[in-house]
Design a protein around this motif. Structure first.
Motif, PDB file in Angstrom:
ATOM      1  N   VAL A   1       0.741  -1.187  -0.068  1.00  0.00           N
ATOM      2  CA  VAL A   1      -0.241   0.065   0.161  1.00  0.00           C
ATOM      3  C   VAL A   1       0.810   1.171  -0.088  1.00  0.00           C
ATOM      4  CG1 VAL A   1      -1.631   1.192   1.514  1.00  0.00           C
ATOM      5  CG2 VAL A   1      -1.735  -1.077   1.536  1.00  0.00           C
TER       6      VAL A   1
ATOM      7  N   ARG B   1     -12.964  -1.205  -1.104  1.00  0.00           N
ATOM      8  CA  ARG B   1     -12.643   0.329  -1.253  1.00  0.00           C
ATOM      9  C   ARG B   1     -13.025   1.389  -0.281  1.00  0.00           C
ATOM     10  NH1 ARG B   1     -10.122   0.796  -6.661  1.00  0.00           N
ATOM     11  NH2 ARG B   1     -10.424  -1.287  -7.276  1.00  0.00           N
TER      12      ARG B   1
ATOM     13  N   ASP C   1       1.157  -3.302  -8.645  1.00  0.00           N
ATOM     14  CA  ASP C   1       0.144  -4.001  -7.859  1.00  0.00           C
ATOM     15  C   ASP C   1      -0.065  -3.268  -6.547  1.00  0.00           C
ATOM     16  OD1 ASP C   1      -0.311  -6.119  -9.525  1.00  0.00           O
ATOM     17  OD2 ASP C   1       1.425  -7.129  -8.640  1.00  0.00           O
ATOM     18  N   CYS C   2       0.753  -2.219  -6.297  1.00  0.00           N
ATOM     19  CA  CYS C   2       0.619  -1.278  -5.087  1.00  0.00           C
ATOM     20  C   CYS C   2      -0.792  -0.445  -5.104  1.00  0.00           C
ATOM     21  CB  CYS C   2       1.532  -0.391  -5.157  1.00  0.00           C
ATOM     22  SG  CYS C   2       1.578   0.489  -3.735  1.00  0.00           S
ATOM     23  N   LYS C   3      -1.574  -0.826  -3.935  1.00  0.00           N
ATOM     24  CA  LYS C   3      -2.830  -0.077  -3.700  1.00  0.00           C
ATOM     25  C   LYS C   3      -2.467   1.278  -3.271  1.00  0.00           C
ATOM     26  CE  LYS C   3      -5.215  -4.453  -2.723  1.00  0.00           C
ATOM     27  NZ  LYS C   3      -4.565  -5.223  -3.468  1.00  0.00           N
TER      28      LYS C   3
ATOM     29  N   HIS D   1      -7.876   2.764  -4.409  1.00  0.00           N
ATOM     30  CA  HIS D   1      -8.587   2.018  -3.397  1.00  0.00           C
ATOM     31  C   HIS D   1      -9.007   2.908  -2.298  1.00  0.00           C
ATOM     32  CE1 HIS D   1      -6.320  -0.771  -6.042  1.00  0.00           C
ATOM     33  NE2 HIS D   1      -7.075  -1.793  -5.527  1.00  0.00           N
TER      34      HIS D   1
ATOM     35  N   VAL E   1      -8.666  -2.064   2.529  1.00  0.00           N
ATOM     36  CA  VAL E   1      -8.034  -2.199   1.213  1.00  0.00           C
ATOM     37  C   VAL E   1      -7.589  -3.504   1.004  1.00  0.00           C
ATOM     38  CG1 VAL E   1      -6.422  -1.136  -0.157  1.00  0.00           C
ATOM     39  CG2 VAL E   1      -8.238   0.228   0.863  1.00  0.00           C
TER      40      VAL E   1
END
Length: 200
Positions: free
Chosen positions: A50, A123, A75-77, A99, A118
């Motif tokens: 994240v 969301r 792929d990082c949120k 997200h 998340v």
């Protein structure tokens, strides 16, 4: 363990966020960045789960970093943290598939819960920010936004016409339409207004 990067240009707030989240047993702050470019480098190098991202940062804004990461297939949120609802920002944030979109003045406990949610695929959006963003709708079409972004990047009508396969006259017509819709006098004012509202 949830691995986090914090991107925030205010040093005190960045440090406080890092310290508070470090108390959480399942969260590890692996890097902190003071501008968008540092944030992007950290995310690409460290591959965190994240990134907590401020919108208004030097060099690159949080939304610009989010847009770039989406293009790169990261792929990082991304959880956007902001102070207030600017019309257009929420629209852009949703478009780049963030997200979370949260207020900075929430508690660290709430933030930790949002991070965990998340990670579970949910969301997290602050209702105040969602409603605040609905006050003013972006009057520009996607093509007009594209033209204005290129003008903001310093491209000439000739360069834009080549990139977008349009005649220079059509590009000038787009600019006239943009200036009219934004109720401004010239392209500089158009860029300023559209950028402030998060429309480009």
């Amino acid at each position: 363990m949830i691995r986090i990067v914090i991107a925030e240009d205010q040093g005190m707030l960045r440090g406080a966020l890092g310290s508070l989240l470090s108390f959480e047993e399942d969260i590890e702050v692996i890097a902190q960045a003071k501008n968008g470019e540092e944030a992007l480098r950290s995310i690409l190098a460290l591959k965190p789960d994240v990134c907590l991202m401020d919108i208004e940062m030097p060099i690159k804004s949080g939304l610009e970093v989010a847009e770039e990461l989406k293009t790169l297939g990261s792929d990082c949120k991304i959880i956007i943290l902001t102070t207030f609802a600017r019309p257009g920002y929420f629209e852009r944030a949703v478009r780049v598939d963030v997200h979370g979109y949260l207020l900075k003045d929430g508690s660290s406990d709430d933030l930790a819960v949002a991070i965990r949610n998340v990670m579970k695929g949910k969301r997290e959006f602050s209702p105040e920010l969602v409603f605040g963003s609905m006050k003013e709708e972006n009057p520009l079409t996607e093509r007009e936004r594209e033209v204005l972004r290129m003008v903001a990047d310093g491209k000439t009508a000739k360069e834009i016409s080549v990139i977008l396969f349009l005649s220079q006259g059509t590009v000038r017509n787009y600019m006239s339409e943009i200036i009219s819709k934004l109720h401004v006098k010239n392209r500089i004012e158009a860029i300023t207004v559209a950028a402030e509202k998060g429309w480009i």
